[in-house]
Scaffold this motif. Sequence first.
Motif, PDB file in Angstrom:
ATOM      1  N   THR A 181       0.831  -1.205   0.000  1.00  0.00           N
ATOM      2  CA  THR A 181       0.000   0.000   0.000  1.00  0.00           C
ATOM      3  C   THR A 181       0.865   1.254   0.000  1.00  0.00           C
ATOM      4  O   THR A 181       0.592   2.225  -0.721  1.00  0.00           O
ATOM      5  CB  THR A 181      -0.943   0.008   1.218  1.00  0.00           C
ATOM      6  N   SER A 182       1.924   1.232   0.797  1.00  0.00           N
ATOM      7  CA  SER A 182       2.827   2.379   0.872  1.00  0.00           C
ATOM      8  C   SER A 182       3.481   2.646  -0.475  1.00  0.00           C
ATOM      9  O   SER A 182       3.565   3.798  -0.931  1.00  0.00           O
ATOM     10  CB  SER A 182       3.904   2.148   1.941  1.00  0.00           C
ATOM     11  N   LEU A 225       0.861   4.087  -2.949  1.00  0.00           N
ATOM     12  CA  LEU A 225       0.514   5.476  -2.671  1.00  0.00           C
ATOM     13  C   LEU A 225       1.709   6.414  -2.843  1.00  0.00           C
ATOM     14  O   LEU A 225       1.533   7.609  -3.101  1.00  0.00           O
ATOM     15  CB  LEU A 225      -0.050   5.595  -1.256  1.00  0.00           C
ATOM     16  N   PRO A 262       0.004   9.248  -5.159  1.00  0.00           N
ATOM     17  CA  PRO A 262      -0.465   9.928  -3.942  1.00  0.00           C
ATOM     18  C   PRO A 262      -1.822  10.594  -4.093  1.00  0.00           C
ATOM     19  O   PRO A 262      -2.508  10.840  -3.099  1.00  0.00           O
ATOM     20  CB  PRO A 262       0.636  10.963  -3.677  1.00  0.00           C
ATOM     21  N   TRP A 263      -2.236  10.890  -5.342  1.00  0.00           N
ATOM     22  CA  TRP A 263      -3.530  11.544  -5.542  1.00  0.00           C
ATOM     23  C   TRP A 263      -4.704  10.660  -5.149  1.00  0.00           C
ATOM     24  O   TRP A 263      -5.829  11.141  -5.056  1.00  0.00           O
ATOM     25  CB  TRP A 263      -3.667  12.006  -6.987  1.00  0.00           C
ATOM     26  N   LEU A 264      -4.435   9.385  -4.899  1.00  0.00           N
ATOM     27  CA  LEU A 264      -5.526   8.505  -4.452  1.00  0.00           C
ATOM     28  C   LEU A 264      -6.025   8.886  -3.066  1.00  0.00           C
ATOM     29  O   LEU A 264      -7.183   8.625  -2.723  1.00  0.00           O
ATOM     30  CB  LEU A 264      -5.058   7.045  -4.452  1.00  0.00           C
ATOM     31  N   VAL A 265      -5.127   9.518  -2.261  1.00  0.00           N
ATOM     32  CA  VAL A 265      -5.531   9.895  -0.897  1.00  0.00           C
ATOM     33  C   VAL A 265      -5.291  11.369  -0.584  1.00  0.00           C
ATOM     34  O   VAL A 265      -5.787  11.873   0.425  1.00  0.00           O
ATOM     35  CB  VAL A 265      -4.802   9.035   0.160  1.00  0.00           C
ATOM     36  N   HIS A 266      -4.524  12.068  -1.419  1.00  0.00           N
ATOM     37  CA  HIS A 266      -4.216  13.478  -1.141  1.00  0.00           C
ATOM     38  C   HIS A 266      -4.587  14.353  -2.327  1.00  0.00           C
ATOM     39  O   HIS A 266      -4.301  14.005  -3.475  1.00  0.00           O
ATOM     40  CB  HIS A 266      -2.719  13.664  -0.849  1.00  0.00           C
ATOM     41  N   ARG A 267      -5.203  15.456  -2.032  1.00  0.00           N
ATOM     42  CA  ARG A 267      -5.482  16.444  -3.070  1.00  0.00           C
ATOM     43  C   ARG A 267      -4.187  17.177  -3.404  1.00  0.00           C
ATOM     44  O   ARG A 267      -3.489  17.643  -2.514  1.00  0.00           O
ATOM     45  CB  ARG A 267      -6.536  17.438  -2.587  1.00  0.00           C
ATOM     46  N   PHE A 327       0.860   8.305   3.572  1.00  0.00           N
ATOM     47  CA  PHE A 327      -0.398   8.351   4.313  1.00  0.00           C
ATOM     48  C   PHE A 327      -0.601   9.685   5.049  1.00  0.00           C
ATOM     49  O   PHE A 327      -1.688   9.943   5.556  1.00  0.00           O
ATOM     50  CB  PHE A 327      -0.424   7.226   5.357  1.00  0.00           C
ATOM     51  N   ARG A 345       2.548  15.485  -5.380  1.00  0.00           N
ATOM     52  CA  ARG A 345       1.618  16.073  -4.419  1.00  0.00           C
ATOM     53  C   ARG A 345       1.571  17.597  -4.532  1.00  0.00           C
ATOM     54  O   ARG A 345       0.929  18.268  -3.716  1.00  0.00           O
ATOM     55  CB  ARG A 345       2.001  15.644  -2.994  1.00  0.00           C
TER      56      ARG A 345
END
Length: 333
Positions: free
Chosen positions: A17-18, A21, A25-30, A219, A268
């Motif tokens: 997962t790390s 991501l 990273p756009w999967l969890v961070h805008r 994360f 990011r």
Amino acid sequence: MLGWAIALPIIGTYIVTSVVLLNLPWLVHRRKQTKFRCRHISHRGGAAENLENTMTAYHHALKMGTEMLELDVRLTADEQVVVCHDDELSRVTNTDLKICDLNFKDLPCLSRTLAVQFQPGVSCDMKNDDCHIPLLDTVFEAFPNIPINVDIKTNSDLLIDKTHELISKHNRKDLTVWGNFSADVTEKCYKKDPEIPVMFSMKRCAILVFLFYSGLLPFIPIKESFLEIMLPVTMIRRFEVPRTMKILCHIVDWFLISPILFNHLEKRGIQTYLWVLNEDSEFDFAFNKLKVAGVMTDYPTRLRDYLRSSNLNPGQPVPTANGSERSELIKKD
């Protein structure tokens, strides 16, 4: 055995997962949106080509295609925000007075020749009669559309408040980066106005490295918009430093100077700037191997020529209606 049977799938899932991501990273961070991207940044306006932090230096840097000005601010006794790296003025003037003890009108003129701090053995001579320490207000007025990197040199609430007033007065929250290596200063800047992008402090750089190598970074949300760091190996090549410091610099270089880390931050919306690079070989290493967003230099002409020869042209300055200059590369991500 049961413990390992439980732990291994959990560890494996965490690692996978790390890694995913880290690359997505756009999967969890805008993604952070900044109004500008800068390759060409003039350190103190280009300290090897004109007297540092003078209006002449800034105008020359813009003519050489710089996309961002880097400068330092301090507070005078009469609470004026001035642009100067040093508080104690013996290095840059013929006095040993301090900015904090003087009113703005009483500040001494800069010496006609100044040593270039990040280029040992090199000095810069005054090109005209501009040897004055300028007000930040004057700089903002002269370059309304140019991104400016403001280093808050002292941990002073009043300096932060006054600088913020000027940023707001000139309507340039989206064209200013501020902060300091001090975690206290940068945190105060962020709390003062989260709309103004901040740089990583030294403490936050250390935390960034820990998060990166522990796999936690993908994360974790990040409030900073710019990673501005020294290239340690370059510094120890230029300066005579104790063996212990050399070892420390190599350790920092090993852990922090990572294209993988910079690429993740870039995805990011966090730009990485390296300082202070002054040679073509250093520019080449920064842009082609490390893939950083930008470089701070004492030689704006040299960096311009490198970028042009490498087909990485900086924006060309063009006149605006009020006669000031701006860069064509001011744009949204």
